[in-house]
Design a protein around this motif. Structure first.
Motif, short mmCIF file in Angstrom:
data_model
loop_
_atom_site.label_atom_id
_atom_site.label_comp_id
_atom_site.label_asym_id
_atom_site.label_seq_id
_atom_site.Cartn_x
_atom_site.Cartn_y
_atom_site.Cartn_z
N THR A 334 0.84 -1.21 0.00
CA THR A 334 0.00 0.00 0.00
C THR A 334 0.87 1.25 0.00
O THR A 334 1.80 1.35 0.80
CB THR A 334 -0.89 0.02 1.26
OG1 THR A 334 -1.63 -1.20 1.28
CG2 THR A 334 -1.83 1.21 1.27
N PHE A 335 0.54 2.17 -0.89
CA PHE A 335 1.22 3.47 -0.89
C PHE A 335 0.30 4.49 -0.23
O PHE A 335 -0.81 4.72 -0.72
CB PHE A 335 1.48 3.95 -2.33
CG PHE A 335 2.76 3.46 -2.92
CD1 PHE A 335 3.27 2.20 -2.63
CD2 PHE A 335 3.47 4.27 -3.82
CE1 PHE A 335 4.45 1.75 -3.20
CE2 PHE A 335 4.65 3.83 -4.39
CZ PHE A 335 5.14 2.57 -4.09
N LEU A 336 0.75 5.09 0.85
CA LEU A 336 0.02 6.24 1.40
C LEU A 336 0.74 7.49 0.88
O LEU A 336 1.88 7.76 1.24
CB LEU A 336 0.00 6.18 2.92
CG LEU A 336 -0.83 5.04 3.52
CD1 LEU A 336 -0.82 5.10 5.05
CD2 LEU A 336 -2.28 5.04 3.01
N GLY A 337 0.05 8.18 -0.01
CA GLY A 337 0.62 9.39 -0.60
C GLY A 337 1.21 9.13 -1.97
O GLY A 337 1.83 8.09 -2.23
N TRP A 338 0.95 10.07 -2.86
CA TRP A 338 1.53 10.03 -4.22
C TRP A 338 2.07 11.42 -4.58
O TRP A 338 3.01 11.55 -5.34
CB TRP A 338 0.45 9.59 -5.22
CG TRP A 338 0.97 9.30 -6.60
CD1 TRP A 338 1.02 10.17 -7.65
CD2 TRP A 338 1.52 8.06 -7.09
NE1 TRP A 338 1.56 9.54 -8.76
CE2 TRP A 338 1.87 8.25 -8.45
CE3 TRP A 338 1.74 6.80 -6.51
CZ2 TRP A 338 2.43 7.24 -9.23
CZ3 TRP A 338 2.29 5.79 -7.30
CH2 TRP A 338 2.63 6.01 -8.65
N ALA A 339 1.50 12.48 -3.99
CA ALA A 339 1.96 13.85 -4.28
C ALA A 339 3.43 14.01 -3.85
O ALA A 339 3.89 13.29 -2.97
CB ALA A 339 1.10 14.86 -3.53
N PHE A 340 4.14 14.98 -4.43
CA PHE A 340 5.57 15.11 -4.11
C PHE A 340 5.81 15.71 -2.74
O PHE A 340 6.91 15.64 -2.20
CB PHE A 340 6.31 15.88 -5.21
CG PHE A 340 6.18 17.38 -5.14
CD1 PHE A 340 5.09 18.05 -5.69
CD2 PHE A 340 7.17 18.14 -4.54
CE1 PHE A 340 5.00 19.43 -5.64
CE2 PHE A 340 7.09 19.53 -4.47
CZ PHE A 340 5.99 20.18 -5.03
N LYS A 341 4.77 16.31 -2.15
CA LYS A 341 4.81 16.79 -0.77
C LYS A 341 3.36 16.98 -0.33
O LYS A 341 2.45 16.89 -1.16
CB LYS A 341 5.60 18.10 -0.65
CG LYS A 341 4.98 19.24 -1.46
CD LYS A 341 5.84 20.50 -1.47
CE LYS A 341 5.68 21.30 -0.21
NZ LYS A 341 6.22 22.68 -0.35
N LYS A 342 3.15 17.24 0.95
CA LYS A 342 1.78 17.37 1.43
C LYS A 342 1.13 18.68 0.95
O LYS A 342 1.83 19.61 0.53
CB LYS A 342 1.71 17.28 2.95
CG LYS A 342 2.23 18.49 3.67
CD LYS A 342 1.96 18.38 5.17
CE LYS A 342 2.49 19.59 5.92
NZ LYS A 342 2.20 19.56 7.35
N ASP A 343 -0.19 18.72 1.06
CA ASP A 343 -0.98 19.92 0.77
C ASP A 343 -0.89 20.39 -0.67
O ASP A 343 -1.05 21.58 -0.97
CB ASP A 343 -0.60 21.09 1.72
CG ASP A 343 -1.01 20.79 3.15
OD1 ASP A 343 -1.90 19.93 3.33
OD2 ASP A 343 -0.45 21.39 4.08
#
Ligand code: NAD
Ligand code: UPG
Length: 466
Positions: A334-343
């Motif tokens: 499972t990957f939690l997160g795909w964006a290069f940073k939060k927000d």
């Protein structure tokens, strides 16, 4: 000279938020943001503010306040150029994918096409502002095109690089550490152009924070700032690997060195590798510029920042494979997160893409959850790598809109983005529903190690040797 009309070419991550903030702070200026991408302009004009093309905290409120009052989004580029006294060029300057400098130099074709369009359309004198990040001395090329193709009108070229970071764009624009304006102060017209732009920012930025320099210093300062920031991340990431071998902890090391006022505490978070549209592109560009002047040692020095970053992404996926008994074939990860940073919903150069690609090469079954990134974007990111067919990517990777479902029956969870919500999940229930042993690979170091290990997880934190 008091500017009353602005045109911004390029309604992207920089053009949109930057102009929205100028519109908010300068209600007397009429601003038109234009783009060749009709869908993007339609999204900026959408009555549903959730549909703006860019997600940035606080941005929707400013667009709501200014849009159709003094901020306009349009595809009629000629009209906006014609009407404007000042034109910002805010188009993309990606790494070249062809020809000389392929994979290193910035592709300036979009910049040149803007310059030619401005030259063709302009019938009155204009100030042209480079907002895009550009190789040092690009202003000379823009000036040459404007002067040689134009209708005999006078152009002043300014460099005004943007330092906003995604996820905090609005705050960065409202309270910038500094605004940098490069111009030709040797002539009266050059001085007036610089002053006209200074006056706009002076509406909300303290005068001492508005810095004026010559054009080349301004262009080069932008590349330098990004190189220094990225170098800090690569430096701390290099130390994270030593920590893992020696029993030191990178969070403690970061804190200890950051308390030295000469080093400072910011930008010292070890991670699975930096991403984003700028760092890699701008350093490659710097390396290319150095090489083009024959400065090979300088080029090698900066290239190492990229080499280290690639290594950090690869060693993260290698560690997952070796920890899961040297095979992830058919295992759910499972990957939690795909964006290069939060927000942010931006995924350009995100470390998640490379880590996923490596694991898919090992035939892992990946399920991704990211609070802001769309399924379409994730598949496009993978397909763009051209490692395997689009059909294979769809077979091997699934996108979930619920994090708990994404984690169910998983062998391992990899945290790729530091979204705050991940910290507050019901980790006990996630643990119960996973395969055992249940692994977490925390590429951002955001979870509480003691709490997570107490639940029963086998926990790997980037940069922790304990
Ligand atoms: N993204 C950031 O956080 C950031 C921060 C600082 C500086 N920069 C720099 O700012 C520049 C823009 O970056 P971005 O992230 O906003 O890019 P982007 O890709 O989000 O937006 C650029 C836009 O320009 C449009 N465009 C291209 N050619 C055009 C033309 N001839 N006429 C009209 N529109 C055209 C594209 O359609 C696109 O919508 C780059 O040079 C980048 O390095 C980016
Ligand atoms: O301590 C840190 C800080 C950042 N990162 C990573 O570095 C990347 C870049 O982060 P950040 O710099 O915050 O975001 P960007 O939006 O890419 O902003 C950078 O690139 C912009 C485009 O040029 C500049 O305008 C900004 O000043 C510059 O910070 C992201 O993947 C972060 O996760 C780390 O791994 N550790």
């Amino acid at each position: 000279m008091k500017i009353k009309t602005i045109c911004c070419i390029g309604a992207g991550y920089v053009g949109g938020p930057t102009m929205a903030v100028i519109a908010k702070q300068c209600p007397e200026i009429r601003i038109t943001v234009v783009d060749i991408n009709e869908a993007r302009i339609a999204a900026w004009n959408s009555s549903n503010l959730d549909e703006l093309p860019i997600f940035e905290p606080g941005l929707a409120d400013i667009v709501k306040e200014t849009r159709d009052k003094n901020l306009f989004f349009s595809t009629d580029i000629d009209k906006a150029i014609d009407e404007a006294e000042m034109i910002f060029i805010s188009v993309n300057t990606p790494t070249k994918t062809y020809g000389k400098g392929k994979g290193m130099a910035s592709d300036l074709k979009y910049i040149e096409s803007c310059a030619r369009q401005i030259a063709r359309v302009a019938k009155q004198d204009k100030i042209v502002v480079e907002k895009s990040t550009l190789p040092v001395r690009t202003a000379a090329a823009i000036k040459s095109i404007l002067d040689n193709v134009g209708n005999g009108v006078q152009f002043q070229i300014l460099s005004n690089p943007e330092f906003l970071a995604e996820g905090t764009a609005v705050q960065d624009l409202l309270n910038p550490d500094r605004v940098l304006i490069g111009g030709d102060e040797s002539t009266k017209e050059g001085k007036e152009a610089v002053q006209a732009l200074v006056d706009i920012y002076a509406k909300w930025v303290p005068k001492d924070n508005i810095l004026t320099t010559n054009v080349w210093s301004s262009e080069l300062s932008k590349l330098t700032a990004n190189a220094f920031l990225a170098q800090r991340v690569s430096s701390i990431n290099a130390m994270s690997e030593i920590c893992e071998k020696t029993g030191a902890d990178i969070t403690e090391v970061s804190k200890a060195i950051g308390m030295d006022s000469r080093i400072g505490p910011k930008f010292l978070n070890a991670s699975v590798g930096f991403g984003g549209s700028c760092f890699q592109k701008d350093i490659l560009n710097l390396v290319y510029i150095a090489k083009s002047y024959g400065l090979n040692e300088v080029a090698d020095y900066w290239e190492q920042v990229i080499i280290m970053n690639d290594h950090q992404k690869n060693r993260f996926s290698d560690n997952i494979v070796s920890t899961l008994y040297n095979t992830v074939s058919g295992k759910k990860i499972t990957f939690l997160g795909w964006a290069f940073k939060k927000d942010t919903n931006d995924t350009r150069e995100s470390a998640a893409i490379k880590v996923a690609d490596n694991l898919l090469n090992e035939q892992a079954q990946i399920e991704v959850y990211d609070p802001k990134v769309t399924e379409e974007r994730i598949y496009t990111d993978l397909d763009n790598l051209k490692t395997r067919s689009s059909e294979e990517n769809k077979n091997l990777l699934t996108v979930q809109s619920d994090p708990y479902r994404a984690c169910k029956n998983s062998h391992a969870i990899a945290i790729l983005t530091e979204w705050d919500e991940f910290k507050n999940y019901d980790w006990e229930s996630i643990y119960k529903n996973m395969q055992k042993p249940a692994f977490i690979f925390d590429g951002r170091g955001i979870l509480d190690k003691a709490l997570i290990e107490n639940i029963g997880f086998t926990y790997y934190k980037i940069g922790s040797g304990n």
